[in-house]
Design a protein around this motif. Structure first.
Motif, PDB file in Angstrom:
ATOM      1  N   CYS A   1       0.812  -1.218   0.000  1.00  0.00           N
ATOM      2  CA  CYS A   1       0.000   0.000   0.000  1.00  0.00           C
ATOM      3  C   CYS A   1       0.845   1.268   0.000  1.00  0.00           C
ATOM      4  CB  CYS A   1      -0.970   0.012   1.194  1.00  0.00           C
ATOM      5  SG  CYS A   1      -2.071  -1.389   1.225  1.00  0.00           S
TER       6      CYS A   1
ATOM      7  N   PRO B   1      -0.773   6.124  -3.134  1.00  0.00           N
ATOM      8  CA  PRO B   1      -1.265   5.866  -4.501  1.00  0.00           C
ATOM      9  C   PRO B   1      -1.176   7.073  -5.439  1.00  0.00           C
ATOM     10  CG  PRO B   1      -3.112   6.133  -2.986  1.00  0.00           C
ATOM     11  CD  PRO B   1      -1.859   6.203  -2.155  1.00  0.00           C
TER      12      PRO B   1
ATOM     13  N   PRO C   1      -3.392   9.440  -6.287  1.00  0.00           N
ATOM     14  CA  PRO C   1      -4.514   9.166  -7.197  1.00  0.00           C
ATOM     15  C   PRO C   1      -4.739  10.210  -8.284  1.00  0.00           C
ATOM     16  CG  PRO C   1      -5.305   9.727  -4.988  1.00  0.00           C
ATOM     17  CD  PRO C   1      -3.817   9.675  -4.911  1.00  0.00           C
TER      18      PRO C   1
ATOM     19  N   THR D   1      -1.461  -3.195  -3.373  1.00  0.00           N
ATOM     20  CA  THR D   1      -2.136  -1.896  -3.269  1.00  0.00           C
ATOM     21  C   THR D   1      -3.639  -2.111  -3.251  1.00  0.00           C
ATOM     22  OG1 THR D   1      -2.436   0.283  -4.292  1.00  0.00           O
ATOM     23  CG2 THR D   1      -2.127  -1.555  -5.797  1.00  0.00           C
ATOM     24  N   ASP D   2      -4.340  -1.151  -2.661  1.00  0.00           N
ATOM     25  CA  ASP D   2      -5.804  -1.198  -2.673  1.00  0.00           C
ATOM     26  C   ASP D   2      -6.326  -0.395  -3.856  1.00  0.00           C
ATOM     27  OD1 ASP D   2      -4.770   1.244  -1.320  1.00  0.00           O
ATOM     28  OD2 ASP D   2      -6.878   1.811  -1.568  1.00  0.00           O
ATOM     29  N   PHE D   3      -5.440   0.327  -4.517  1.00  0.00           N
ATOM     30  CA  PHE D   3      -5.862   1.312  -5.505  1.00  0.00           C
ATOM     31  C   PHE D   3      -5.912   0.661  -6.894  1.00  0.00           C
ATOM     32  CE2 PHE D   3      -5.550   5.332  -7.863  1.00  0.00           C
ATOM     33  CZ  PHE D   3      -6.559   6.029  -7.224  1.00  0.00           C
ATOM     34  N   ASP D   4      -7.142   0.474  -7.434  1.00  0.00           N
ATOM     35  CA  ASP D   4      -7.325  -0.288  -8.684  1.00  0.00           C
ATOM     36  C   ASP D   4      -6.347   0.136  -9.774  1.00  0.00           C
ATOM     37  OD1 ASP D   4      -9.470  -1.514  -7.477  1.00  0.00           O
ATOM     38  OD2 ASP D   4     -10.979  -0.268  -8.433  1.00  0.00           O
TER      39      ASP D   4
ATOM     40  N   TYR E   1      -3.549   1.720  -9.687  1.00  0.00           N
ATOM     41  CA  TYR E   1      -2.131   1.457  -9.385  1.00  0.00           C
ATOM     42  C   TYR E   1      -1.844  -0.047  -9.564  1.00  0.00           C
ATOM     43  CZ  TYR E   1       2.216   2.848  -6.819  1.00  0.00           C
ATOM     44  OH  TYR E   1       3.492   3.152  -6.444  1.00  0.00           O
TER      45      TYR E   1
ATOM     46  N   LYS F   1     -12.862  -2.527  -0.235  1.00  0.00           N
ATOM     47  CA  LYS F   1     -11.963  -2.475  -1.399  1.00  0.00           C
ATOM     48  C   LYS F   1     -11.213  -3.795  -1.549  1.00  0.00           C
ATOM     49  CE  LYS F   1     -11.032   2.439  -1.099  1.00  0.00           C
ATOM     50  NZ  LYS F   1     -10.038   3.404  -0.667  1.00  0.00           N
TER      51      LYS F   1
END
Ligand SMILES: C[S@@+](CC[C@H](N)C(=O)[O-])C[C@H]1O[C@@H](n2cnc3c(N)ncnc32)[C@H](O)[C@@H]1O
Length: 237
Positions: free
Chosen positions: A136, A139, A141, A173-176, A178, A222
């Motif tokens: 993580c 990110p 964003p 990562t939790d960020f789609d 990324y 998420k």
């Protein structure tokens, strides 16, 4: 005559030293960290003699962005035959990581407060790491900030040179956006083998501990993107 630093530049240096990457609008309070687990990078040689630091020649692994140290404590406890360096430039996080390691008496971790790429170049011998963990990372964003992301194609090539052949590169990562970006560029980076093939990423990784941020994001519904590559013999220098 010695030239005086411009007042504006001096102010910038003071601001930068206290910059809190987790909350860029707030300054981070610099705290003195006193712990047998804490290493001052300026006191290490270039590269560092890690066998002397740890008192043994066990393989060396690195976590970049250790946060409050929950992942590294669990991972190091599971692998007493590996020496771990946990690095973060988040001051309070380093302190919390040291306290956690003291509380749990986990001997095979050292904590460093520094910028990861600079630290690796200065202190890590090439081809020496048996694993790199990045969980993580920030990110960034906003589209215009994406170039600030730690993990990109260039970084994957850079860190490969510090992995030993057979060394593992883990990214989560939790960020789609990324997660998909890293999963898509990694097959094009030379010298790695995809350990999750035929998948490029998974949302669960058996045996891999969940970090504080992973758990927080999962509680929000998420999904985590896990990417796992291994440096091949062809990736050797
Ligand atoms: C969102 S937090 C995640 C913390 C932890 N890995 C977790 O999953 O719970 C990201 C952390 O990475 C650190 N970080 C990001 N880029 C870094 C860099 N280039 N060098 C050192 N630390 C970095 C930040 O300071 C922050 O503490």
């Amino acid at each position: 005559m010695a030239r005086k630093a411009l007042p504006g530049f001096r102010a910038f240096v003071v601001w930068y030293a206290h910059f809190n990457p987790e909350e860029p609008t707030r300054m981070q309070r610099m705290i003195e960290i006193s712990s047998p687990f804490f290493l001052n990078p300026d006191e290490l040689s270039t590269p560092a003699d890690w066998a002397t630091v740890f008192g043994n020649a066990n393989p060396l692994a690195l976590e970049i962005g250790c946060g409050i140290g929950d992942f590294i404590a669990k991972t190091a406890n599971d692998n007493p035959g590996i020496n771990y360096i946990a690095i973060d430039f988040y001051n309070k996080g380093c302190d919390k990581t040291c306290r956690r390691l003291e509380r749990l008496a986990i001997p095979n971790v050292r904590v460093v407060r520094d910028e990861a790429r600079k630290f690796v170049v200065d202190r890590i011998p090439r081809e020496s790491l048996c694993a790199v963990h990045i969980n993580c990372p920030d990110p960034w964003p906003k589209k215009r900030h994406r170039k600030r992301r730690l993990v990109n194609r260039e970084f994957a090539s850079f860190i490969r040179d510090y992995l030993a052949p057979g060394g593992d590169f883990f990214f989560a990562t939790d960020f789609d956006d990324y997660g998909i970006d890293v999963a898509e560029f990694m097959p094009g980076v030379e010298g790695y083998v995809n350990m999750l093939a035929p998948d490029r990423y998974r949302h669960e990784l058996e045996g891999y501990h969940l970090s504080k941020y992973m758990m927080k994001f999962m509680a929000e519904g998420k999904r985590i993107y896990f990417v796992h590559y291994r440096k091949s013999a062809e990736g050797a220098l």
